[in-house]
Design a protein around this motif. Structure first.
Motif, PDB file in Angstrom:
ATOM      1  N   LEU A  11       0.833  -1.207   0.000  1.00 50.07           N
ATOM      2  CA  LEU A  11       0.000   0.000   0.000  1.00 50.07           C
ATOM      3  C   LEU A  11       0.867   1.256   0.000  1.00 50.07           C
ATOM      4  O   LEU A  11       0.541   2.237  -0.673  1.00 50.07           O
ATOM      5  CB  LEU A  11      -0.939   0.001   1.214  1.00 50.07           C
ATOM      6  CG  LEU A  11      -2.171  -0.879   1.108  1.00 50.07           C
ATOM      7  CD1 LEU A  11      -2.868  -0.999   2.465  1.00 50.07           C
ATOM      8  CD2 LEU A  11      -3.141  -0.327   0.063  1.00 50.07           C
ATOM      9  N   ALA A  14       1.925   1.712  -3.448  1.00 51.74           N
ATOM     10  CA  ALA A  14       0.818   2.227  -4.262  1.00 51.74           C
ATOM     11  C   ALA A  14       0.626   3.722  -4.012  1.00 51.74           C
ATOM     12  O   ALA A  14       0.389   4.486  -4.957  1.00 51.74           O
ATOM     13  CB  ALA A  14      -0.473   1.458  -3.963  1.00 51.74           C
ATOM     14  N   HIS A  52      -7.387   8.382  -5.576  1.00 57.15           N
ATOM     15  CA  HIS A  52      -6.773   7.074  -5.305  1.00 57.15           C
ATOM     16  C   HIS A  52      -5.726   7.203  -4.201  1.00 57.15           C
ATOM     17  O   HIS A  52      -5.679   6.363  -3.291  1.00 57.15           O
ATOM     18  CB  HIS A  52      -6.113   6.511  -6.570  1.00 57.15           C
ATOM     19  CG  HIS A  52      -7.068   6.251  -7.686  1.00 57.15           C
ATOM     20  ND1 HIS A  52      -6.644   6.012  -8.959  1.00 57.15           N
ATOM     21  CD2 HIS A  52      -8.415   6.200  -7.731  1.00 57.15           C
ATOM     22  CE1 HIS A  52      -7.685   5.821  -9.750  1.00 57.15           C
ATOM     23  NE2 HIS A  52      -8.778   5.935  -9.017  1.00 57.15           N
ATOM     24  N   VAL A  56      -5.900   5.193  -0.669  1.00 57.11           N
ATOM     25  CA  VAL A  56      -4.810   4.330  -0.206  1.00 57.11           C
ATOM     26  C   VAL A  56      -4.294   4.821   1.141  1.00 57.11           C
ATOM     27  O   VAL A  56      -4.054   4.027   2.057  1.00 57.11           O
ATOM     28  CB  VAL A  56      -3.678   4.246  -1.260  1.00 57.11           C
ATOM     29  CG1 VAL A  56      -2.453   3.549  -0.705  1.00 57.11           C
ATOM     30  CG2 VAL A  56      -4.180   3.538  -2.523  1.00 57.11           C
ATOM     31  N   CYS A  59      -6.605   3.736   3.814  1.00 50.69           N
ATOM     32  CA  CYS A  59      -6.429   2.307   4.118  1.00 50.69           C
ATOM     33  C   CYS A  59      -5.219   2.105   5.019  1.00 50.69           C
ATOM     34  O   CYS A  59      -5.271   1.321   5.973  1.00 50.69           O
ATOM     35  CB  CYS A  59      -6.271   1.495   2.835  1.00 50.69           C
ATOM     36  SG  CYS A  59      -7.786   1.327   1.880  1.00 50.69           S
ATOM     37  N   TYR A 111      -2.743  -3.093  -8.370  1.00 54.43           N
ATOM     38  CA  TYR A 111      -4.006  -3.164  -7.636  1.00 54.43           C
ATOM     39  C   TYR A 111      -4.661  -4.543  -7.755  1.00 54.43           C
ATOM     40  O   TYR A 111      -5.399  -4.948  -6.854  1.00 54.43           O
ATOM     41  CB  TYR A 111      -4.956  -2.040  -8.059  1.00 54.43           C
ATOM     42  CG  TYR A 111      -4.527  -0.716  -7.466  1.00 54.43           C
ATOM     43  CD1 TYR A 111      -4.644  -0.470  -6.100  1.00 54.43           C
ATOM     44  CD2 TYR A 111      -3.968   0.274  -8.268  1.00 54.43           C
ATOM     45  CE1 TYR A 111      -4.224   0.735  -5.548  1.00 54.43           C
ATOM     46  CE2 TYR A 111      -3.548   1.480  -7.727  1.00 54.43           C
ATOM     47  CZ  TYR A 111      -3.673   1.701  -6.367  1.00 54.43           C
ATOM     48  OH  TYR A 111      -3.255   2.887  -5.813  1.00 54.43           O
ATOM     49  N   SER A 112      -4.383  -5.266  -8.817  1.00 55.33           N
ATOM     50  CA  SER A 112      -4.867  -6.655  -8.907  1.00 55.33           C
ATOM     51  C   SER A 112      -4.198  -7.506  -7.834  1.00 55.33           C
ATOM     52  O   SER A 112      -4.850  -8.328  -7.176  1.00 55.33           O
ATOM     53  CB  SER A 112      -4.581  -7.237 -10.295  1.00 55.33           C
ATOM     54  OG  SER A 112      -5.330  -6.555 -11.280  1.00 55.33           O
ATOM     55  N   LEU A 114      -2.885  -6.300  -4.997  1.00 53.89           N
ATOM     56  CA  LEU A 114      -3.411  -5.835  -3.711  1.00 53.89           C
ATOM     57  C   LEU A 114      -4.809  -6.387  -3.444  1.00 53.89           C
ATOM     58  O   LEU A 114      -5.130  -6.738  -2.307  1.00 53.89           O
ATOM     59  CB  LEU A 114      -3.439  -4.308  -3.661  1.00 53.89           C
ATOM     60  CG  LEU A 114      -2.156  -3.647  -3.175  1.00 53.89           C
ATOM     61  CD1 LEU A 114      -2.197  -2.145  -3.442  1.00 53.89           C
ATOM     62  CD2 LEU A 114      -1.939  -3.914  -1.692  1.00 53.89           C
ATOM     63  N   LEU A 115      -5.631  -6.472  -4.472  1.00 51.90           N
ATOM     64  CA  LEU A 115      -6.973  -7.030  -4.318  1.00 51.90           C
ATOM     65  C   LEU A 115      -6.892  -8.488  -3.868  1.00 51.90           C
ATOM     66  O   LEU A 115      -7.576  -8.892  -2.919  1.00 51.90           O
ATOM     67  CB  LEU A 115      -7.758  -6.917  -5.624  1.00 51.90           C
ATOM     68  CG  LEU A 115      -9.132  -7.585  -5.660  1.00 51.90           C
ATOM     69  CD1 LEU A 115     -10.049  -7.042  -4.572  1.00 51.90           C
ATOM     70  CD2 LEU A 115      -9.757  -7.425  -7.038  1.00 51.90           C
ATOM     71  N   CYS A 130      -9.652  -1.409  -3.661  1.00 47.37           N
ATOM     72  CA  CYS A 130      -8.876  -1.893  -4.814  1.00 47.37           C
ATOM     73  C   CYS A 130      -9.772  -2.072  -6.040  1.00 47.37           C
ATOM     74  O   CYS A 130      -9.376  -1.716  -7.158  1.00 47.37           O
ATOM     75  CB  CYS A 130      -8.164  -3.201  -4.475  1.00 47.37           C
ATOM     76  SG  CYS A 130      -6.822  -2.997  -3.296  1.00 47.37           S
ATOM     77  N   GLN A 131     -10.968  -2.610  -5.846  1.00 41.28           N
ATOM     78  CA  GLN A 131     -11.893  -2.784  -6.968  1.00 41.28           C
ATOM     79  C   GLN A 131     -12.303  -1.439  -7.559  1.00 41.28           C
ATOM     80  O   GLN A 131     -12.377  -1.286  -8.780  1.00 41.28           O
ATOM     81  CB  GLN A 131     -13.124  -3.578  -6.520  1.00 41.28           C
ATOM     82  CG  GLN A 131     -12.805  -5.041  -6.279  1.00 41.28           C
ATOM     83  CD  GLN A 131     -13.928  -5.796  -5.595  1.00 41.28           C
ATOM     84  OE1 GLN A 131     -14.742  -5.221  -4.877  1.00 41.28           O
ATOM     85  NE2 GLN A 131     -13.968  -7.106  -5.811  1.00 41.28           N
ATOM     86  N   LEU A 134      -9.283  -0.097  -9.423  1.00 42.85           N
ATOM     87  CA  LEU A 134      -9.096  -0.892 -10.644  1.00 42.85           C
ATOM     88  C   LEU A 134     -10.066  -0.488 -11.744  1.00 42.85           C
ATOM     89  O   LEU A 134      -9.683  -0.416 -12.919  1.00 42.85           O
ATOM     90  CB  LEU A 134      -9.241  -2.386 -10.337  1.00 42.85           C
ATOM     91  CG  LEU A 134      -7.971  -3.089  -9.885  1.00 42.85           C
ATOM     92  CD1 LEU A 134      -8.303  -4.470  -9.323  1.00 42.85           C
ATOM     93  CD2 LEU A 134      -6.975  -3.193 -11.025  1.00 42.85           C
TER      94      LEU A 134
END
Length: 166
Positions: A11, A14, A52, A56, A59, A111-112, A114-115, A130-131, A134
């Protein structure tokens, strides 16, 4: 290292990535002054990218951490340095689009991952973020994929017109 500690590190990466892209995107928007529709879409993505970064950061704070400002600052410097050679090129808008498309694909990959990580550790809130991110990155990548041929043609037509006028 625990899974959560790994996710926190990712994260932070990111967050650094998102914050480093903002100055480059702003420059790319300015380079599109003669193409207002494209400029508007890049400006929209700047706002998305800022959101974004905020998502992040939220989070990270929820997980008891904070993004490393040093790491984000270093990424910003790297992003600005990367822009210098392109700024001197006549085909800047084409190179910007190629660079932005590559960045979007990298963000999609990050992000894929991280998801998948969020799902593994059972963090539904992170998975949802994340979704959401994405979806924005996929939409921007798709738009750029459609724009690369258009911008290339625009550039070549401008070059041809300049050569006839010379």
């Amino acid at each position: 290292m625990s899974h959560q500690a790994t996710v926190i590190g990712w994260l932070k990466d990111a967050y650094a990535l998102e914050t480093s892209l903002i100055p480059a995107l702003k420059k790319h928007a300015n380079d599109l002054e003669h193409l207002p529709a494209a400029r508007s879409r890049i400006e929209q993505h700047i706002a998305e990218t800022e959101r974004h970064a905020d998502l992040v950061k939220s989070c990270l704070e929820r997980l008891g951490d904070d993004p490393s400002m040093l790491k984000a600052g270093m990424a910003n410097l790297g992003g600005m340095a990367k822009e210098v050679p392109m700024a001197l090129a006549a085909d800047t808008i084409v190179k910007n689009a190629l660079s932005d498309y590559a960045s979007e694909q990298f963000e999609i990959a990050c992000y894929s991952s991280l998801l998948a990580s969020a799902q593994l550790i059972g963090d539904e809130q992170l998975a949802s973020v994340c979704q959401e991110i994405l979806a924005d990155e996929h939409a921007m990548a798709q738009w750029l994929a459609e724009q690369i041929p258009v911008l290339t043609q625009h550039y070549l037509e401008q070059e041809h017109a300049r050569s006839l006028g010379a």
